[in-house]
Design a protein around this motif. Structure first.
Motif, PDB file in Angstrom:
ATOM      1  N   UNK A 275       0.837  -1.200   0.000  1.00 17.93           N
ATOM      2  CA  UNK A 275       0.000   0.000   0.000  1.00 17.93           C
ATOM      3  C   UNK A 275       0.871   1.248   0.000  1.00 17.93           C
ATOM      4  N   UNK A 276       1.957   1.229   0.774  1.00 17.33           N
ATOM      5  CA  UNK A 276       2.841   2.385   0.811  1.00 17.33           C
ATOM      6  C   UNK A 276       3.542   2.602  -0.524  1.00 17.33           C
ATOM      7  N   UNK A 277       3.613   1.534  -1.355  1.00 18.09           N
ATOM      8  CA  UNK A 277       4.241   1.681  -2.660  1.00 18.09           C
ATOM      9  C   UNK A 277       3.267   2.173  -3.728  1.00 18.09           C
ATOM     10  N   UNK A 278       1.978   2.262  -3.389  1.00 11.28           N
ATOM     11  CA  UNK A 278       1.044   2.876  -4.336  1.00 11.28           C
ATOM     12  C   UNK A 278       1.480   4.310  -4.564  1.00 11.28           C
ATOM     13  N   UNK A 279       1.491   4.714  -5.804  1.00 13.82           N
ATOM     14  CA  UNK A 279       1.883   6.101  -6.080  1.00 13.82           C
ATOM     15  C   UNK A 279       0.902   7.088  -5.444  1.00 13.82           C
ATOM     16  N   UNK A 280      -0.378   6.754  -5.475  1.00 10.30           N
ATOM     17  CA  UNK A 280      -1.354   7.673  -4.897  1.00 10.30           C
ATOM     18  C   UNK A 280      -1.149   7.834  -3.401  1.00 10.30           C
ATOM     19  N   UNK A 281      -0.792   6.744  -2.712  1.00  6.05           N
ATOM     20  CA  UNK A 281      -0.588   6.797  -1.267  1.00  6.05           C
ATOM     21  C   UNK A 281       0.705   7.538  -0.932  1.00  6.05           C
ATOM     22  N   UNK A 282       1.797   7.163  -1.603  1.00  9.59           N
ATOM     23  CA  UNK A 282       3.095   7.755  -1.289  1.00  9.59           C
ATOM     24  C   UNK A 282       3.142   9.246  -1.622  1.00  9.59           C
ATOM     25  N   UNK A 283       2.787   9.600  -2.844  1.00  8.94           N
ATOM     26  CA  UNK A 283       2.891  11.003  -3.261  1.00  8.94           C
ATOM     27  C   UNK A 283       1.770  11.852  -2.678  1.00  8.94           C
ATOM     28  N   UNK A 284       0.590  11.249  -2.499  1.00  7.25           N
ATOM     29  CA  UNK A 284      -0.495  11.988  -1.862  1.00  7.25           C
ATOM     30  C   UNK A 284      -0.141  12.374  -0.432  1.00  7.25           C
ATOM     31  N   UNK A 394      -6.418  13.836   0.664  1.00  2.00           N
ATOM     32  CA  UNK A 394      -7.192  12.770   1.312  1.00  2.00           C
ATOM     33  C   UNK A 394      -7.896  11.891   0.294  1.00  2.00           C
ATOM     34  N   UNK A 395      -8.444  12.508  -0.742  1.00  2.00           N
ATOM     35  CA  UNK A 395      -9.095  11.744  -1.815  1.00  2.00           C
ATOM     36  C   UNK A 395      -8.080  10.922  -2.594  1.00  2.00           C
ATOM     37  N   UNK A 396      -6.919  11.505  -2.853  1.00  2.00           N
ATOM     38  CA  UNK A 396      -5.891  10.802  -3.607  1.00  2.00           C
ATOM     39  C   UNK A 396      -5.429   9.549  -2.870  1.00  2.00           C
ATOM     40  N   UNK A 397      -5.211   9.665  -1.572  1.00  2.00           N
ATOM     41  CA  UNK A 397      -4.694   8.537  -0.786  1.00  2.00           C
ATOM     42  C   UNK A 397      -5.736   7.439  -0.628  1.00  2.00           C
ATOM     43  N   UNK A 398      -7.005   7.783  -0.413  1.00  2.00           N
ATOM     44  CA  UNK A 398      -8.035   6.774  -0.121  1.00  2.00           C
ATOM     45  C   UNK A 398      -8.731   6.254  -1.363  1.00  2.00           C
ATOM     46  N   UNK A 399      -8.525   6.891  -2.506  1.00  2.00           N
ATOM     47  CA  UNK A 399      -9.192   6.460  -3.723  1.00  2.00           C
ATOM     48  C   UNK A 399      -8.713   5.073  -4.146  1.00  2.00           C
ATOM     49  N   UNK A 400      -9.671   4.173  -4.418  1.00  2.00           N
ATOM     50  CA  UNK A 400      -9.337   2.836  -4.876  1.00  2.00           C
ATOM     51  C   UNK A 400      -8.942   1.865  -3.785  1.00  2.00           C
ATOM     52  N   UNK A 401      -8.938   2.292  -2.516  1.00  2.00           N
ATOM     53  CA  UNK A 401      -8.569   1.408  -1.402  1.00  2.00           C
ATOM     54  C   UNK A 401      -9.806   0.606  -0.973  1.00  2.00           C
ATOM     55  N   UNK A 402      -9.704  -0.737  -0.842  1.00  2.00           N
ATOM     56  CA  UNK A 402     -10.853  -1.533  -0.416  1.00  2.00           C
ATOM     57  C   UNK A 402     -11.364  -1.112   0.950  1.00  2.00           C
ATOM     58  N   UNK A 403     -12.667  -1.333   1.209  1.00  2.00           N
ATOM     59  CA  UNK A 403     -13.261  -0.925   2.481  1.00  2.00           C
ATOM     60  C   UNK A 403     -12.538  -1.524   3.679  1.00  2.00           C
ATOM     61  N   UNK A 404     -12.066  -2.781   3.542  1.00  2.00           N
ATOM     62  CA  UNK A 404     -11.432  -3.423   4.687  1.00  2.00           C
ATOM     63  C   UNK A 404     -10.076  -2.808   5.023  1.00  2.00           C
ATOM     64  N   UNK A 405      -9.525  -1.965   4.132  1.00  2.00           N
ATOM     65  CA  UNK A 405      -8.257  -1.304   4.403  1.00  2.00           C
ATOM     66  C   UNK A 405      -8.418   0.204   4.558  1.00  2.00           C
ATOM     67  N   UNK A 406      -9.670   0.688   4.624  1.00  2.00           N
ATOM     68  CA  UNK A 406      -9.879   2.126   4.727  1.00  2.00           C
ATOM     69  C   UNK A 406      -9.346   2.691   6.040  1.00  2.00           C
ATOM     70  N   UNK A 407      -9.450   1.923   7.130  1.00  2.00           N
ATOM     71  CA  UNK A 407      -8.914   2.391   8.401  1.00  2.00           C
ATOM     72  C   UNK A 407      -7.413   2.592   8.328  1.00  2.00           C
ATOM     73  N   UNK A 408      -6.737   1.685   7.620  1.00  2.00           N
ATOM     74  CA  UNK A 408      -5.295   1.810   7.434  1.00  2.00           C
ATOM     75  C   UNK A 408      -4.974   3.032   6.581  1.00  2.00           C
TER      76      UNK A 408
END
Length: 480
Positions: A275-284, A394-408
């Motif tokens: 997840x940390x290697x997702x570009x949206x998560x890391x750069x967001x 916030x939208x960039x980081x959480x976009x496309x993340x499954x519901x079960x990982x939204x808390x993370x």
């Protein structure tokens, strides 16, 4: 349904904004009121500190613990509580955090000595660490990705920014009228308003197949964040030369490095490294870290400038930031519409660029009283860009993340917020206070601040670049 726009790199919402049902509005009210309450707690006590110290017999050096006692647990436990909400129930942990926060606020209100007050502040921080990530993940799982979530996050982001500003204005007003205890009493009242509504409105949510909690990961990341926040918070008042600052800074970096190693070898990690290697998560999150840390530094530097250089009163200074808060609220209503047209990635880059340019404009400040108009205009417009960056990252980081990982995912978002608010002033603010001439020090801080934000804008733009041949899903998920 979100529109597929690979050109922007993430899902872009359609331009029409759906109407929220009455129940949706009530859920949004509960979650946003809780976030606003926590944001208020970051700043409402600042103006009251001298009065508080005289009343409770706290030394000037000890007053920094009124802030640090809250910042340590509220930042240190965010990731842990975000994951615990995923595993054991977000609603349950959210309600527990509300109860603890309300009780701790009452303890701080009634404090009879420094120890009881600091205990209340520390317990407030623990409650906030439970409220913020679980509240954000309840919001993102309650409102579907697209226009509804964009609107909800827009309102939440506006109140987050507004809460910090309102706290600065309300803190001085309440302290002058009713004493410092009224600042903590206000937080108690907020908790009493939100708590009765939450159980009936909020749905329970958790990961369907519950893995074991990653204890080694939880210990290393929590210890690392606690050490890092302590070091930076203490350095803000005493500098980086103190042995305890150096020791905890090294310990924090070492523990966070150990955390990465632990997570790479754990079957059910606290933080998924893919997840940390997702570009949206890391750069967001980089964009979020910079916008929070640099804007908090601007507010700190301008507070010194307005009161020490222009000789404005605390009330007049509060009014300057009051204008900033009003325009931030306006930005919160406009941001979802801008995101609908540009996409979250482009909005994030544009917002960071605007924030950096407007901070650079503050380099025109001087010792003449007319400069207050430049300060009001530039910081208010910069805050509008800042609000746009908050919502879009916030939208960039959480976009496309499954519901079960939204808390993370939201735990990462809120950890970024907390660390950003904490590190900015220690890293740059000390330059303003240690320079021989305060105005020169403020200019130095603002110049570095603007350069960092503009550099971050360029890096985020490059990091989130999407090839036309790619797909939205591939970009949102990044490297898995």
């Amino acid at each position: 349904m979100a529109i597929d726009t690979t050109e922007h790199g993430i899902l872009t919402p359609p331009l029409d904004t759906p109407r929220l049902s009455t129940r949706d509005k009530l859920v949004l009210f509960v979650l946003c009121a809780a976030q606003f309450m926590v944001a208020l707690d970051f700043s409402v006590l600042n103006v009251a500190l001298p009065v508080l110290g005289d009343d409770l017999g706290m030394s000037r050096s000890g007053l920094q613990w009124a802030v640090t006692a809250f910042a340590l647990p509220s930042g240190g436990f965010l990731l842990l509580f975000g994951r615990m909400g995923d595993l054991y129930g977000r609603r349950k942990l959210f309600l527990s955090g509300l109860v603890l926060f309300g009780a701790a606020s009452l303890l701080a209100t009634l404090a009879w000595d420094p120890a009881s007050f600091l205990a209340g502040r520390a317990l407030q921080g623990v409650g906030a660490a439970a409220i913020v990530p679980t509240g954000m993940s309840l919001l993102t799982t309650t409102f579907a990705e697209g226009p509804a979530r964009d609107r909800a996050l827009g309102i939440s982001g506006t109140l987050l920014s507004l809460g910090f500003t309102v706290g600065m204005v309300a803190g001085g007003t309440l302290t002058d009228a009713f004493g410092w205890r009224s600042t903590m009493g206000l937080l108690t009242l907020f908790a009493l308003v939100v708590l009765p509504l939450a159980p009936a409105l909020l749905p329970e949510s958790r990961t369907p197949d519950r893995p074991r909690l990653d204890i080694p990961g939880a210990m290393t990341v929590t210890g690392g964040l606690l050490s890092l926040i302590y070091a930076l918070s203490t350095a803000a008042d005493h500098g980086f030369a103190r042995p305890d600052v150096i020791t905890t800074l090294i310990a924090g970096i070492a523990l966070l490095a150990a955390f990465v190693t632990v997570e790479s070898r754990t079957a059910a990690p606290l933080v998924s490294l893919p997840m940390l290697r997702r570009r949206t998560v890391a750069w967001g999150n980089l964009g979020g870290l910079v916008t929070f840390s640099m804007m908090s530094t601007v507010v700190f530097a301008l507070t010194l400038y307005l009161q020490e250089v222009l000789r404005l009163s605390a009330f007049e200074t509060g009014m300057v930031f009051g204008v900033q808060g009003v325009l931030s609220a306006v930005a919160g209503t406009l941001a979802p519409k801008v995101i609908g047209r540009l996409g979250a990635r482009r909005t994030l880059v544009a917002s960071l660029t605007g924030q950096g340019a407007l901070i650079a404009a503050l380099l025109g400040l001087n010792a003449h009283t007319w400069s207050v108009w430049l300060a009001v205009t530039a910081v208010s417009l910069a805050s509008m860009c800042h609000l746009g960056a908050i919502i879009s990252y916030g939208l960039t980081v959480t976009s496309g993340v499954p519901d079960e990982e939204q808390g993370l995912a939201t735990g990462l978002v809120t950890s970024t917020q907390q660390v950003g608010i904490t590190v900015g002033i220690p890293l740059l603010g000390v330059l303003a206070t240690t320079s021989g001439d305060l105005l020169t020090g403020v200019h130095t801080v603002l110049a570095i601040d603007a350069a960092v934000v503009l550099l971050a804008a360029a890096l985020v733009a490059a990091g989130l670049r999407v090839h036309r041949s790619g797909t939205v899903e591939a970009e949102a998920l990044g490297a898995r």
